[in-house]
Structure formats: C-alpha cells, structure tokens
Design a protein around this motif. Sequence first.
Motif, PDB file in Angstrom:
ATOM      1  N   ARG A  19       2.149   9.352  29.081  1.00 19.88           N
ATOM      2  CA  ARG A  19       3.127  10.352  29.530  1.00 19.88           C
ATOM      3  C   ARG A  19       3.659  11.182  28.372  1.00 19.88           C
ATOM      4  O   ARG A  19       3.800  12.398  28.464  1.00 19.88           O
ATOM      5  CB  ARG A  19       4.298   9.655  30.232  1.00 19.88           C
ATOM      6  N   ILE A  20       3.910  10.524  27.241  1.00 20.22           N
ATOM      7  CA  ILE A  20       4.499  11.253  26.101  1.00 20.22           C
ATOM      8  C   ILE A  20       3.523  12.316  25.586  1.00 20.22           C
ATOM      9  O   ILE A  20       3.932  13.396  25.162  1.00 20.22           O
ATOM     10  CB  ILE A  20       4.962  10.278  24.995  1.00 20.22           C
ATOM     11  N   THR A  96       4.509   9.269  18.813  1.00 21.40           N
ATOM     12  CA  THR A  96       4.114   7.876  19.068  1.00 21.40           C
ATOM     13  C   THR A  96       4.124   7.149  17.722  1.00 21.40           C
ATOM     14  O   THR A  96       4.037   7.787  16.663  1.00 21.40           O
ATOM     15  CB  THR A  96       2.692   7.815  19.650  1.00 21.40           C
ATOM     16  N   SER A 153       9.811  11.739  23.149  1.00 21.80           N
ATOM     17  CA  SER A 153       9.562  11.605  24.584  1.00 21.80           C
ATOM     18  C   SER A 153      10.809  12.041  25.356  1.00 21.80           C
ATOM     19  O   SER A 153      11.912  12.028  24.823  1.00 21.80           O
ATOM     20  CB  SER A 153       9.227  10.158  24.928  1.00 21.80           C
ATOM     21  N   ARG A 195      11.328  -1.071  26.864  1.00 25.34           N
ATOM     22  CA  ARG A 195      10.321  -0.278  27.593  1.00 25.34           C
ATOM     23  C   ARG A 195      10.754   1.186  27.588  1.00 25.34           C
ATOM     24  O   ARG A 195      11.479   1.634  28.483  1.00 25.34           O
ATOM     25  CB  ARG A 195      10.233  -0.777  29.038  1.00 25.34           C
ATOM     26  N   ASP A 197       9.511   3.859  28.411  1.00 21.83           N
ATOM     27  CA  ASP A 197       9.173   4.709  29.555  1.00 21.83           C
ATOM     28  C   ASP A 197       9.939   4.348  30.827  1.00 21.83           C
ATOM     29  O   ASP A 197       9.784   5.014  31.847  1.00 21.83           O
ATOM     30  CB  ASP A 197       7.666   4.602  29.860  1.00 21.83           C
ATOM     31  N   LYS A 199      12.633   3.914  33.803  1.00 18.36           N
ATOM     32  CA  LYS A 199      13.590   4.887  34.363  1.00 18.36           C
ATOM     33  C   LYS A 199      15.028   4.443  34.106  1.00 18.36           C
ATOM     34  O   LYS A 199      15.950   5.240  34.129  1.00 18.36           O
ATOM     35  CB  LYS A 199      13.370   5.013  35.869  1.00 18.36           C
ATOM     36  N   HIS A 272      16.462   7.036  28.453  1.00 15.50           N
ATOM     37  CA  HIS A 272      16.151   6.778  29.858  1.00 15.50           C
ATOM     38  C   HIS A 272      17.010   7.683  30.750  1.00 15.50           C
ATOM     39  O   HIS A 272      18.143   8.004  30.390  1.00 15.50           O
ATOM     40  CB  HIS A 272      16.433   5.311  30.180  1.00 15.50           C
TER      41      HIS A 272
END
Length: 342
Positions: A19-20, A96, A153, A195, A197, A199, A272
């Motif tokens: 996604r990033i 990353t 991100s 994590r 990524d 939500k 997030h």
Amino acid sequence: MAETILFLAHTDADGTLGRIALEALAVAKSLGGTFIAGLIGGAVQPAADSIANCGASRILAVAGEAFANSRYATDAAASEALAKAAQATIVVAPQTSRFARCLAGVAKRLDGCIDTHVTAIAPGPQITRWYYRQRMEALLERTQRPWVILVESGIAPAWGGPAGTATVEMVAVKAATRTRVIGRQSPQTGQQTIRPDAKLLFVAGAGWTRKQADGKPHIDDAARLILGFLHGSEASLGSSKSLVDLSGEGQAVLPFLSHMNQVGQTGSTPRHPKGLATCCHGEEPHVVGWRFIRERRAVNLDPNCGWARGKADVVYVADAFAVMERVNAMLAERSAARRAQA
Ligand SMILES: Cc1cc2nc3c(=O)[nH]c(=O)nc-3n(C[C@H](O)[C@H](O)[C@H](O)COP(=O)(O)OP(=O)(O)OC[C@H]3O[C@@H](n4cnc5c(N)ncnc54)[C@H](O)[C@@H]3O)c2cc1C
C-alpha cells in the motif's frame, strides 16, 4: 525546469506492491507531467501489471533472485541503475525500512541529495517534513538534482487504477555482493503487535497494571483482554511511557510490550486513521504522539482525565476491563457469524 520524475518501488515478499508503494505512486503522479516507474524485485511482472495503467511513460525494472531480498548492496545498485536509466531529476519512493537503509547512499552515488520522512509534496516540487519530534513543520525546495524523496505512509490515497499488461524494460545490474541472505527471521504474525497499516491504534496505559476496585492488580486479565482485542480487531498496539517503563522498575508487566510500542513525545507518532486509548491518562507528552490520529476515543475511569479536556472526540467514563471484555465478546460473535456464513 522540466523535471523527470522516477517513481521507485520494491516489491513485497509476495511480489506485489504494498500500500505504501501505491501511495508513493499517487504522490509521484500528483506532481504532474510524465513520470517513469522503476521496480526492484525477484519477479516484477505482476507488480508492473498492477500499475500498467498508472500513466507512467515507461516501466523500468531490475529483477532477479538477487533483488528479491532487502540487502544494501543489491538495492543500492538497482536503485542507482534505475535512476540513471530514467535520467531522473526527482526520485519519489516510499519510506519503507528497505529504502530507508539504502537510498541515502544512492543519492550520494548520484551526486544528488535526499529528504526522508516527507509528509507532502506540492508541485515545484516543494516538500513538507517535520523536525524536532513533530513540533516544527518545514517547507523545503532544493536546486540540487537528482533529489531523492522518501514519502511517509498515510499521506495520500493509494493509487487504485485497473491492472493491465505492462511492457517492462529490464535494466541489467551486476549484483556483486559478499552478503548472502540465508533466511529470514521475523516475529510470527500472531506475536507482531506493531502494525503500521492497521486502521486502528489501540493504546494501553499504565492503568491496566494498577490496583483495581477489589484492591488488586489483574495483570493476567489485562494481557488476555489486550491480546484478545488485537487478535479480533487486527489493531496496532501502542503504549504510554509509564506502562513500558514499569519493566525497568521490576513491577509486574505486560510481557508483549516494549519501548517500541511507546507513543508520544519520546516515542512514536503513528498515523492510523483511528485511535482508542484505554487506562491511559492522556497527558500532553503522550497525546502529542497522536498528532496524526484523526479520530480519537478513550476509556478511562476518571472523568477529569486528559482525554476529557479536548484531546479525544469521545471519552467513555468506564472500567476498561469491563468494556474490553464486552467488545471482545462482540468481536468473537462477529467472527463466528462470518465463519457460519462462509
Ligand atoms: C520529557 C517527558 C517525555 C515524555 N514522553 C512520553 C511519551 O513519549 N509517551 C508517553 O506516553 N508518556 C510520556 N511522558 C510521560 C507522561 O507525562 C505520562 O506520565 C504518561 O503518559 C502517563 O502514562 P499513563 O497515562 O499510562 O499512566 P497514568 O498517568 O498512571 O494513568 C493511568 C490511567 O489509567 C486509568 N485507569 C486505571 N484503571 C482503569 C480502568 N480499570 N479502566 C479505565 N481506566 C483506568 C486511570 O484513571 C489513569 O487515568 C513523558 C514525560 C516527560 C516528562
């Protein structure tokens, strides 16, 4: 000056673009004009096909077994070759850990410059990044080229256009390295609590280890409830400083927490979309780490806690042990219903 923009990405372990990377692609596109995509990985065709319709005028790649794994020598050689093949003046890449390790060296080899942790790029280009632990925001322009820009991100919606069949121009790179990758060691998914990524950020505060209404601490219940929630919701786990500091004071602690989880002035500033703080007072040095969390909720016994003073959108004045027990039961009911439907 007309810029030649290179969107640079490496594939994830499964050969796709994460996604990033797709967010960085959206950022590169937003600079206007044509741009070139450069991919690094073991096999890059699936990743190239996934961005076949992104508008890149060329898709270049360095591919092969030697480029499947993160390794400074091969990643730096591949990135340098792609930047040269594209004759890039601007290189936009995702922030990353793999690129963070090698792209500063690549910028040096190209006689260019680099900026990392960039949170916005406007045409110009003009970049935005934070200094002094997110207290000062700077807008920067540079004349030196090539300019390598690592974007954070969560700063742009991921590019999500249709896949197609891409024509990939392979760039040959001699992978001269003495470092052999003999395997990978990483925490099992079930044990991984950070994590980026996810939500939701779930923050555990020191209240989880304090004496409760019956005059006793309930560490085992706290661990069960927190891990149960993480398992059921796939949230990322953050912590207050007080909670992670307890281990140094020889008190009963939650064994899965370390300073890596700490959010705040002397901790991390995660991104997030939503956050839920539990048993955490919401003091300023902690809440400053919530700067980028857009929707904030907290569960605290104390109606005068810091969250209640304008730092959270919703504060539930309640016992977090009881609340999370009920929430976990609801998550279990939901996943049982899904399993029954499948
Ligand atoms: C220079 C400096 C830098 C700092 N950097 C950071 C940082 O990066 N990150 C950070 O977090 N802190 C940082 N701090 C510390 C910060 O000021 C606070 O001391 C810390 O965040 C407090 O942690 P806490 O809210 O978990 O614990 P506490 O202040 O002990 O709060 C515990 C909370 O739990 C609640 N509670 C207890 N039981 C329950 C229950 N059953 N249900 C619901 N609620 C319950 C209590 O009402 C209380 O509000 C820093 C301090 C300084 C001076």
